[in-house]
Write a protein that holds these residues in place. Structure first.
Motif, mmCIF file in Angstrom:
data_model
loop_
_atom_site.group_PDB
_atom_site.id
_atom_site.type_symbol
_atom_site.label_atom_id
_atom_site.label_comp_id
_atom_site.label_asym_id
_atom_site.label_seq_id
_atom_site.Cartn_x
_atom_site.Cartn_y
_atom_site.Cartn_z
ATOM 1 N N ARG A 156 28.804 16.077 29.351
ATOM 2 C CA ARG A 156 29.982 16.888 29.605
ATOM 3 C C ARG A 156 29.649 18.094 30.480
ATOM 4 N NH1 ARG A 156 33.573 18.524 24.620
ATOM 5 N NH2 ARG A 156 31.639 19.507 23.996
ATOM 6 N N ASP A 157 30.371 18.233 31.572
ATOM 7 C CA ASP A 157 30.276 19.433 32.388
ATOM 8 C C ASP A 157 31.008 20.547 31.646
ATOM 9 O OD1 ASP A 157 32.113 21.049 34.562
ATOM 10 O OD2 ASP A 157 30.033 20.806 35.197
ATOM 11 N N PRO A 158 30.352 21.676 31.352
ATOM 12 C CA PRO A 158 30.980 22.719 30.531
ATOM 13 C C PRO A 158 32.321 23.213 31.058
ATOM 14 C CG PRO A 158 28.645 23.131 30.717
ATOM 15 C CD PRO A 158 28.954 22.003 31.670
ATOM 16 N N LYS A 159 32.439 23.425 32.374
ATOM 17 C CA LYS A 159 33.702 23.923 32.911
ATOM 18 C C LYS A 159 34.804 22.888 32.757
ATOM 19 C CE LYS A 159 33.962 26.372 36.623
ATOM 20 N NZ LYS A 159 33.849 26.869 38.022
ATOM 21 N N SER A 160 34.483 21.632 33.025
ATOM 22 C CA SER A 160 35.488 20.573 32.868
ATOM 23 C C SER A 160 35.879 20.422 31.405
ATOM 24 C CB SER A 160 34.950 19.247 33.407
ATOM 25 O OG SER A 160 34.668 19.335 34.783
ATOM 26 N N ALA A 161 34.888 20.477 30.516
ATOM 27 C CA ALA A 161 35.157 20.317 29.089
ATOM 28 C C ALA A 161 36.023 21.460 28.568
ATOM 29 C CB ALA A 161 33.847 20.250 28.315
ATOM 30 N N LEU A 162 35.759 22.673 29.024
ATOM 31 C CA LEU A 162 36.558 23.816 28.580
ATOM 32 C C LEU A 162 37.983 23.705 29.098
ATOM 33 C CD1 LEU A 162 36.723 26.533 27.119
ATOM 34 C CD2 LEU A 162 35.953 27.633 29.236
ATOM 35 N N ALA A 175 39.945 31.333 33.177
ATOM 36 C CA ALA A 175 39.650 32.150 34.362
ATOM 37 C C ALA A 175 38.177 32.556 34.311
ATOM 38 C CB ALA A 175 40.535 33.388 34.387
ATOM 39 N N TYR A 176 37.580 32.705 35.486
ATOM 40 C CA TYR A 176 36.181 33.110 35.576
ATOM 41 C C TYR A 176 36.101 34.386 36.415
ATOM 42 C CZ TYR A 176 35.259 28.521 33.682
ATOM 43 O OH TYR A 176 35.248 27.415 32.856
ATOM 44 N N VAL A 177 35.574 35.419 35.799
ATOM 45 C CA VAL A 177 35.530 36.728 36.440
ATOM 46 C C VAL A 177 34.085 37.210 36.540
ATOM 47 C CG1 VAL A 177 36.310 39.128 36.325
ATOM 48 C CG2 VAL A 177 37.789 37.285 35.463
ATOM 49 N N GLU A 178 33.673 37.526 37.749
ATOM 50 C CA GLU A 178 32.327 38.074 37.933
ATOM 51 C C GLU A 178 32.325 39.520 37.436
ATOM 52 O OE1 GLU A 178 29.377 39.385 41.568
ATOM 53 O OE2 GLU A 178 30.607 37.572 41.849
ATOM 54 N N THR A 179 31.512 39.809 36.442
ATOM 55 C CA THR A 179 31.483 41.149 35.848
ATOM 56 C C THR A 179 30.212 41.922 36.160
ATOM 57 O OG1 THR A 179 30.572 40.254 33.774
ATOM 58 C CG2 THR A 179 32.980 40.421 33.943
ATOM 59 N N THR A 198 44.253 33.031 25.282
ATOM 60 C CA THR A 198 44.281 33.357 23.852
ATOM 61 C C THR A 198 43.562 34.670 23.558
ATOM 62 O OG1 THR A 198 42.238 32.103 23.519
ATOM 63 C CG2 THR A 198 44.325 30.935 23.189
ATOM 64 N N GLY A 199 42.814 35.160 24.555
ATOM 65 C CA GLY A 199 42.022 36.363 24.353
ATOM 66 C C GLY A 199 40.552 36.061 24.116
ATOM 67 N N ASP A 200 40.235 34.787 23.880
ATOM 68 C CA ASP A 200 38.837 34.402 23.685
ATOM 69 C C ASP A 200 38.085 34.488 25.014
ATOM 70 O OD1 ASP A 200 38.756 33.439 20.839
ATOM 71 O OD2 ASP A 200 40.340 32.126 21.612
ATOM 72 N N SER A 201 36.832 34.928 24.943
ATOM 73 C CA SER A 201 36.023 35.034 26.150
ATOM 74 C C SER A 201 34.542 34.944 25.794
ATOM 75 C CB SER A 201 36.298 36.351 26.888
ATOM 76 O OG SER A 201 35.879 37.456 26.096
ATOM 77 N N LEU A 220 31.687 29.776 25.730
ATOM 78 C CA LEU A 220 33.051 29.910 25.228
ATOM 79 C C LEU A 220 33.508 28.637 24.524
ATOM 80 C CD1 LEU A 220 35.620 31.464 24.858
ATOM 81 C CD2 LEU A 220 36.264 30.933 27.234
ATOM 82 N N LEU A 221 33.153 27.480 25.082
ATOM 83 C CA LEU A 221 33.525 26.216 24.449
ATOM 84 C C LEU A 221 32.892 26.102 23.066
ATOM 85 C CD1 LEU A 221 35.007 23.514 24.803
ATOM 86 C CD2 LEU A 221 32.882 22.583 25.761
ATOM 87 N N ALA A 222 31.635 26.488 22.961
ATOM 88 C CA ALA A 222 30.958 26.448 21.661
ATOM 89 C C ALA A 222 31.657 27.366 20.675
ATOM 90 C CB ALA A 222 29.492 26.845 21.823
ATOM 91 N N ARG A 223 32.102 28.517 21.138
ATOM 92 C CA ARG A 223 32.760 29.499 20.260
ATOM 93 C C ARG A 223 34.095 28.967 19.736
ATOM 94 N NH1 ARG A 223 33.046 35.368 22.659
ATOM 95 N NH2 ARG A 223 30.806 35.062 22.276
#
Length: 229
Positions: A156-162, A175-179, A198-201, A220-223
């Motif tokens: 599973r590709d993490p971004k695709s799975a998420l 969304a992906y934000v460079e911080t 949902t607010g999860d990050s 994030l997917l694991a969380r």
């Protein structure tokens, strides 16, 4: 002389004695240092990609005689994608023997994921041209090692799975934000945060922005999966 010695040591490290050392030299020559008399590895990348694909697909086909095409495809993609090729390249020290132009070298080319992934494919092509498909296949199987056996778990590709997780719950794509960006210009380390409505990050850090996004998505997917949502 030093170049020849370095390449000979590298060839010994990967376990292939080149009958035509000029093939290895071309495989490690980046376009930033190429000329009319010194061709780059770009054509080798094209060929190596196909040799890698056939080697991996054959290995997966025989490793699991019951898997359907829909199960084999994501395993294949996980094993031949650029990130995996670059990971293998780092393990064998391929970046250390790359021939780069000054500007590419100063910008950290020896550590760039795209450059390493391409060079790994070019190396496979060089072995194929030097000794044939079976030798190149054996090299791939040796260097990829346990990744092939573990492909079912890591497919599973993490971004695709998420994104699939979010869509299944009627949510917009993450969304992906460079911080953050640390380190020197030639070797930056990116920090990227993956965010759901949902607010999860969760955050991820890596030498490449794309790799940092993957790390953030995986975290994030694991969380959210652990939370049972």
């Amino acid at each position: 002389m030093k170049l020849a010695a370095d390449l000979a040591a590298f060839a010994a490290r990967i376990g292939h004695d080149f009958r035509r050392p000029e093939l290895l030299l071309r495989a490690v020559t980046h376009s930033s240092l190429s000329s009319a008399t010194r061709p780059s590895n770009e054509r080798f990348e094209f060929l190596g990609d196909r040799v890698l694909g056939l080697s991996i697909s054959t290995a997966l086909f025989h490793a699991d005689g019951t898997a359907a095409e829909g199960q084999l495809a994501p395993r294949f993609n996980a094993l031949v994608r650029q990130e995996t090729c670059a990971e293998v390249a780092r393990e064998i020290g391929l970046g250390d023997v790359l021939k780069l132009g000054r500007s590419e070298m100063m910008s950290g080319g020896r550590r760039k994921e795209a450059l390493l992934g391409d060079a790994m494919e070019a190396l496979i092509a060089a072995v194929y041209l030097d000794a044939g498909f079976e030798t190149a296949r054996d090299l791939v199987l040796r260097l990829w090692g346990s990744r092939i056996a573990e492909a079912e778990v890591n497919a599973r590709d993490p971004k695709s799975a998420l994104q699939e997780w979010a869509q299944a719950r009627g949510l917009p794509p993450p969304a992906y934000v460079e911080t953050g960006r640390d380190g020197p210009d030639h070797q930056p380390v990116f920090t990227v945060e993956a965010r759901l409505t949902t607010g999860d990050s969760a955050a991820g850090r890596a030498n490449g922005k794309r790799a940092a996004e993957q790390a953030a998505a995986k975290a994030l997917l694991a969380r959210v999966e652990a939370a049972g949502d």
